[in-house]
Write a protein that holds these residues in place. Structure first.
Motif, PDB file in Angstrom:
ATOM      1  N   ARG A 168     -26.498  17.980 -11.847  1.00  0.00           N
ATOM      2  CA  ARG A 168     -25.764  16.799 -12.296  1.00  0.00           C
ATOM      3  C   ARG A 168     -26.104  15.609 -11.412  1.00  0.00           C
ATOM      4  NH1 ARG A 168     -19.584  16.021 -14.412  1.00  0.00           N
ATOM      5  NH2 ARG A 168     -19.519  13.760 -14.197  1.00  0.00           N
ATOM      6  N   HIS A 169     -26.251  14.479 -12.057  1.00  0.00           N
ATOM      7  CA  HIS A 169     -26.511  13.200 -11.409  1.00  0.00           C
ATOM      8  C   HIS A 169     -25.162  12.558 -11.084  1.00  0.00           C
ATOM      9  CE1 HIS A 169     -28.233   8.848 -12.115  1.00  0.00           C
ATOM     10  NE2 HIS A 169     -27.820   9.032 -10.867  1.00  0.00           N
ATOM     11  N   TYR A 170     -24.906  12.290  -9.799  1.00  0.00           N
ATOM     12  CA  TYR A 170     -23.620  11.743  -9.358  1.00  0.00           C
ATOM     13  C   TYR A 170     -23.781  10.316  -8.834  1.00  0.00           C
ATOM     14  CZ  TYR A 170     -21.681  16.481  -9.563  1.00  0.00           C
ATOM     15  OH  TYR A 170     -21.272  17.721  -9.983  1.00  0.00           O
ATOM     16  N   ARG A 171     -22.666   9.604  -8.834  1.00  0.00           N
ATOM     17  CA  ARG A 171     -22.600   8.286  -8.203  1.00  0.00           C
ATOM     18  C   ARG A 171     -21.463   8.296  -7.182  1.00  0.00           C
ATOM     19  NH1 ARG A 171     -25.540   4.558 -11.578  1.00  0.00           N
ATOM     20  NH2 ARG A 171     -25.281   3.068  -9.864  1.00  0.00           N
ATOM     21  N   ILE A 172     -21.587   7.463  -6.159  1.00  0.00           N
ATOM     22  CA  ILE A 172     -20.526   7.290  -5.166  1.00  0.00           C
ATOM     23  C   ILE A 172     -19.469   6.354  -5.742  1.00  0.00           C
ATOM     24  CG2 ILE A 172     -19.960   6.524  -2.833  1.00  0.00           C
ATOM     25  CD1 ILE A 172     -21.726   8.972  -2.832  1.00  0.00           C
ATOM     26  N   VAL A 173     -18.191   6.727  -5.608  1.00  0.00           N
ATOM     27  CA  VAL A 173     -17.088   5.874  -6.074  1.00  0.00           C
ATOM     28  C   VAL A 173     -16.297   5.376  -4.874  1.00  0.00           C
ATOM     29  CG1 VAL A 173     -16.916   6.978  -8.329  1.00  0.00           C
ATOM     30  CG2 VAL A 173     -15.566   7.869  -6.420  1.00  0.00           C
ATOM     31  N   SER A 174     -15.729   4.193  -5.005  1.00  0.00           N
ATOM     32  CA  SER A 174     -15.078   3.548  -3.868  1.00  0.00           C
ATOM     33  C   SER A 174     -13.652   4.035  -3.616  1.00  0.00           C
ATOM     34  CB  SER A 174     -15.058   2.030  -4.069  1.00  0.00           C
ATOM     35  OG  SER A 174     -14.331   1.685  -5.243  1.00  0.00           O
ATOM     36  N   GLU A 175     -12.961   4.505  -4.661  1.00  0.00           N
ATOM     37  CA  GLU A 175     -11.550   4.859  -4.519  1.00  0.00           C
ATOM     38  C   GLU A 175     -11.372   6.302  -4.057  1.00  0.00           C
ATOM     39  OE1 GLU A 175      -9.015   2.719  -4.761  1.00  0.00           O
ATOM     40  OE2 GLU A 175     -10.566   1.188  -5.065  1.00  0.00           O
ATOM     41  N   GLY A 176     -10.462   6.497  -3.119  1.00  0.00           N
ATOM     42  CA  GLY A 176     -10.111   7.827  -2.651  1.00  0.00           C
ATOM     43  C   GLY A 176      -8.855   8.333  -3.319  1.00  0.00           C
ATOM     44  N   ALA A 177      -8.198   9.303  -2.678  1.00  0.00           N
ATOM     45  CA  ALA A 177      -6.984   9.919  -3.231  1.00  0.00           C
ATOM     46  C   ALA A 177      -5.889   8.875  -3.396  1.00  0.00           C
ATOM     47  CB  ALA A 177      -6.510  11.035  -2.317  1.00  0.00           C
ATOM     48  N   GLY A 178      -5.287   8.828  -4.565  1.00  0.00           N
ATOM     49  CA  GLY A 178      -4.238   7.848  -4.819  1.00  0.00           C
ATOM     50  C   GLY A 178      -3.285   8.299  -5.904  1.00  0.00           C
ATOM     51  N   ILE A 195     -14.381  18.612 -11.613  1.00  0.00           N
ATOM     52  CA  ILE A 195     -15.209  19.067 -10.490  1.00  0.00           C
ATOM     53  C   ILE A 195     -15.715  20.473 -10.796  1.00  0.00           C
ATOM     54  CG2 ILE A 195     -15.293  19.526  -8.018  1.00  0.00           C
ATOM     55  CD1 ILE A 195     -12.835  17.719  -7.708  1.00  0.00           C
ATOM     56  N   PRO A 196     -17.022  20.694 -10.818  1.00  0.00           N
ATOM     57  CA  PRO A 196     -17.530  22.048 -11.080  1.00  0.00           C
ATOM     58  C   PRO A 196     -17.003  23.041 -10.048  1.00  0.00           C
ATOM     59  CG  PRO A 196     -19.307  20.435 -11.196  1.00  0.00           C
ATOM     60  CD  PRO A 196     -18.122  19.723 -10.619  1.00  0.00           C
ATOM     61  N   SER A 197     -16.398  24.109 -10.523  1.00  0.00           N
ATOM     62  CA  SER A 197     -15.799  25.094  -9.628  1.00  0.00           C
ATOM     63  C   SER A 197     -16.871  25.871  -8.873  1.00  0.00           C
ATOM     64  CB  SER A 197     -14.935  26.062 -10.438  1.00  0.00           C
ATOM     65  OG  SER A 197     -14.384  27.058  -9.612  1.00  0.00           O
ATOM     66  N   GLY A 198     -16.614  26.132  -7.594  1.00  0.00           N
ATOM     67  CA  GLY A 198     -17.500  26.965  -6.801  1.00  0.00           C
ATOM     68  C   GLY A 198     -18.835  26.341  -6.467  1.00  0.00           C
ATOM     69  N   SER A 199     -18.940  25.013  -6.556  1.00  0.00           N
ATOM     70  CA  SER A 199     -20.237  24.377  -6.329  1.00  0.00           C
ATOM     71  C   SER A 199     -20.292  23.576  -5.032  1.00  0.00           C
ATOM     72  CB  SER A 199     -20.580  23.459  -7.509  1.00  0.00           C
ATOM     73  OG  SER A 199     -19.584  22.464  -7.674  1.00  0.00           O
ATOM     74  N   GLY A 200     -19.337  23.788  -4.144  1.00  0.00           N
ATOM     75  CA  GLY A 200     -19.386  23.145  -2.842  1.00  0.00           C
ATOM     76  C   GLY A 200     -19.015  21.680  -2.838  1.00  0.00           C
ATOM     77  N   LEU A 201     -18.235  21.230  -3.820  1.00  0.00           N
ATOM     78  CA  LEU A 201     -17.817  19.818  -3.881  1.00  0.00           C
ATOM     79  C   LEU A 201     -16.374  19.640  -3.430  1.00  0.00           C
ATOM     80  CD1 LEU A 201     -19.452  18.631  -7.228  1.00  0.00           C
ATOM     81  CD2 LEU A 201     -20.441  18.868  -4.942  1.00  0.00           C
ATOM     82  N   TYR A 205     -31.787   1.522  -3.905  1.00  0.00           N
ATOM     83  CA  TYR A 205     -32.979   1.787  -3.085  1.00  0.00           C
ATOM     84  C   TYR A 205     -33.940   2.741  -3.786  1.00  0.00           C
ATOM     85  CZ  TYR A 205     -30.304  -0.518   0.544  1.00  0.00           C
ATOM     86  OH  TYR A 205     -29.569  -1.448   1.257  1.00  0.00           O
ATOM     87  N   GLY A 206     -33.678   3.007  -5.066  1.00  0.00           N
ATOM     88  CA  GLY A 206     -34.619   3.783  -5.856  1.00  0.00           C
ATOM     89  C   GLY A 206     -34.392   5.277  -5.889  1.00  0.00           C
ATOM     90  N   TYR A 207     -33.236   5.768  -5.382  1.00  0.00           N
ATOM     91  CA  TYR A 207     -32.986   7.210  -5.344  1.00  0.00           C
ATOM     92  C   TYR A 207     -31.628   7.548  -5.943  1.00  0.00           C
ATOM     93  CZ  TYR A 207     -37.129   7.698  -2.484  1.00  0.00           C
ATOM     94  OH  TYR A 207     -38.429   7.676  -2.054  1.00  0.00           O
ATOM     95  N   ALA A 208     -31.585   8.653  -6.644  1.00  0.00           N
ATOM     96  CA  ALA A 208     -30.351   9.134  -7.261  1.00  0.00           C
ATOM     97  C   ALA A 208     -29.875  10.392  -6.539  1.00  0.00           C
ATOM     98  CB  ALA A 208     -30.580   9.440  -8.739  1.00  0.00           C
ATOM     99  N   LEU A 209     -28.574  10.524  -6.415  1.00  0.00           N
ATOM    100  CA  LEU A 209     -27.972  11.713  -5.821  1.00  0.00           C
ATOM    101  C   LEU A 209     -27.779  12.767  -6.909  1.00  0.00           C
ATOM    102  CD1 LEU A 209     -26.499  13.289  -3.573  1.00  0.00           C
ATOM    103  CD2 LEU A 209     -24.429  12.002  -4.165  1.00  0.00           C
ATOM    104  N   VAL A 210     -28.415  13.913  -6.740  1.00  0.00           N
ATOM    105  CA  VAL A 210     -28.286  15.016  -7.689  1.00  0.00           C
ATOM    106  C   VAL A 210     -27.821  16.245  -6.916  1.00  0.00           C
ATOM    107  CG1 VAL A 210     -29.459  16.526  -9.332  1.00  0.00           C
ATOM    108  CG2 VAL A 210     -30.090  14.107  -9.186  1.00  0.00           C
TER     109      VAL A 210
END
Length: 395
Positions: free
Chosen positions: A381-391, A122-128, A208-213
Motif C-alpha cells: 500500500r502507498h501511504y501518505r503522512i498526515v498532520s493530525e494525531g489522536a483527537g 489499519i491493516p491488522s498484524g502489519s506493524g503499523l 522529493y520524488g519518493y513515495a512511502l510504500v
C-alpha cells in the motif's frame, strides 16, 4: 439504507440506540521512519502518522459498564468497578480498554459507563501499531466523555504505553503511542523518559520524488510476543552489566573495553543488539538532519544502512531457527524491483509484520504490482503522512 452505505454514527445508533450526544475519536496509524528499537533504550526515533486510522463513535450510557464493539469482531464489556489487570484479558482489546480506563481514573476523572463502536482501516498484524491506535482512541474517548483537564500528546501516549506494558503484557517503548498522538512527521528523543523531547517537520516525501510504500509480508507477528520482548530485555541485560537501566546511560567506550566479558556472561546476541542500538541511534540523528536539509539522497543511503543493522545486529527480521523468513524474502524481492533506487528496510518491531520502502514515484505502480504478485493482492500500500494525531470531537 444498505449497511454498506451507513456511516459509523448510523451503525452506532443501530447497535446501541439513539437520542444521545455522540463523541468521535480518530487516531492514525504510524510508520517508524527511523529508529528501530531505540526508543525503549532512551534513544531517538522518527515517526510518521499515516493516512489510515482507528475511528470510534461513543456515548455515555448511564451505567457502570463500558460496552465496546469493533466492526468484524466480537463485542465485549468491562466493569468500571474493577480496573485492575486481568490475566484472562492479556493480549486482548479488552485489556486495552480496562488499562486506559484505569489511567484516566488515576488522572482524577470519574469513570462513567459508555457505549463505543469502532472501525479500523489499519491493516491488522502489519506493524503499523494498530494496538497503540486503539489505546489512544479509548483514551481520547474517555477524555472527552469524563470531565477533567485536557491531555497533551505526551501524557496520553505515556498512559497508553503503561496500558500496553501492564494490562496487555507487551514491553513496548513509547514510539508507537507518541508518534500517533503527535501526528505528522516527528523526531522524538527519549533520553528523559518523563519528558520526551519532540520536534515536528512539515515534509512530503513525494515532493522529493519518493513515495512511502509499506508491504505486509503475510506473517502474523501477534504470536511472537516473546521474540519481540527479548529485544529490549537483552539490551537491558547489557545496560544492567554496567549498573544502568538503559543503553543510553552506558558509555560506548566502557562497552568496548568489556566486550569479551559481556559475550562470555550474556552471549553474543545481546552484545550485537547493543551494537545496533548505538549505530542506529546515530543514524536517526543523521536522517533527521538530512530531512530538515532536504537531502533525500543522504536520507535514503542512511535508510539502507539502518535496514542492514536491523537484519545483521538487531536480528529482528527473521526468528532464529525457523525455516520461514517472510520479511527477509520480502526485502530481497523489494530490492529486485527497486533496482538500486530508493531504499527498503524492516519496519516496526520486526519478526514479520511489514517492510518499508521508499520508491521513486514513477515506479510505484510497478513496485506494488510486483510485490502483490508475489505476496498476494493488497499486500502493498502507498501511504501518505498526515498532520493530525489522536483527537476527538463532539458530533
Amino acid at each position: 439504507m444498505p449497511a454498506s452505505e451507513k456511516t459509523l454514527e448510523d451503525l452506532f445508533r443501530d447497535r446501541f440506540g439513539g437520542g444521545r450526544d455522540l463523541l468521535e475519536a480518530t487516531v492514525p496509524a504510524r510508520s517508524e521512519i527511523a529508529g528501530n528499537h531505540t526508543d525503549h533504550e532512551g534513544g531517538d526515533v522518527i515517526g510518521g502518522a499515516l493516512d489510515v486510522q482507528v475511528h470510534a463513535v461513543c456515548a455515555l450510557n448511564g451505567t457502570n459498564m463500558v460496552r465496546i464493539e469493533s466492526l468484524g469482531y466480537q463485542p465485549f464489556k468491562i466493569d468500571l468497578g474493577n480496573l485492575t489487570p486481568q490475566e484472562s484479558e492479556r493480549e486482548s482489546t479488552a485489556s486495552l480498554a480496562r488499562g486506559m480506563a484505569s489511567e484516566l481514573v488515576a488522572s482524577g476523572r470519574e469513570p462513567l459507563g459508555f457505549d463505543l463502536l469502532m472501525e479500523s482501516s489499519i491493516p491488522s498484524g502489519s506493524g503499523l501499531s494498530s494496538s497503540a491506535a486503539v489505546e489512544l482512541a479509548f483514551g481520547r474517548a474517555m477524555e472527552g466523555l469524563w470531565e477533567g483537564e485536557p491531555l497533551d500528546a505526551v501524557t496520553l501516549a505515556k498512559m497508553a504505553q503503561r496500558t500496553e506494558n501492564n494490562f496487555f503484557g507487551k514491553p513496548c517503548g513509547l514510539l508507537d503511542q507518541l508518534a500517533e498522538a503527535l501526528g505528522g512527521l516527528a523526531h522524538m528523543s527519549f533520553a528523559n523518559p518523563e519528558t520526551p523531547a519532540t520536534e515536528k517537520l512539515a515534509l512530503d516525501f513525494e515532493d522529493y520524488g519518493y513515495a512511502l510504500v509499506l508491504v505486509n509480508v503475510g506473517s502474523d507477528h501477534s504470536a511472537l510476543t516473546n521474540e519481540y520482548a527479548a529485544v529490549p530485555n537483552e539490551m537491558k541485560q547489557v545496560a544492567a552489566a554496567f549498573g544502568k537501566e538503559r543503553l543510553c546511560e552506558v558509555d560506548p567506550a566502557a562497552f568496548d573495553e568489556r566486550v569479551n566479558e559481556l559475550r562470555r556472561d550474556l552471549g553474543d546476541r545481546p552484545v550485537l543488539r547493543a551494537l545496533h542500538y548505538w549505530y542506529e541511534n546515530d543514524i536517526v540523528a543523521q536522517r533527521w538532519e538530512a530531512l530538515k536539509g532536504g537531502d533525500i539522497d543522504a536520507f535514503l543511503a542512511l535508510t539502507r544502512a539502518s535496514g542492514a543493522s536491523s537484519a545483521m545486529y538487531l536480528q529482528n527480521v527473521s526468528v532464529g531457527g525457523a525455516p520461514e523468513q517472510p520479511a527477509m524474502v520480502a526485502l530481497g524481492l523489494a530490492q529486485r524491483l527497486l533496482e538500486g533506487t530508493g531504499a527498503c528496510r524492516i519496519h516496526g518491531g520486526g519478526f514479520g509484520g511489514s517492510i518499508q520502502a521508499f520508491v521513486p514515484v514513477e515506479r510505484v505502480e510497478r513496485f506494488i504490482a510486483g510485490m502483490d504478485g508475489w505476496l498476494g493482492k493488497g499486500a502493498s500500500r502507498h501511504y501518505r503522512i498526515v498532520s493530525e494525531g489522536a483527537g476527538y470531537q463532539w458530533l
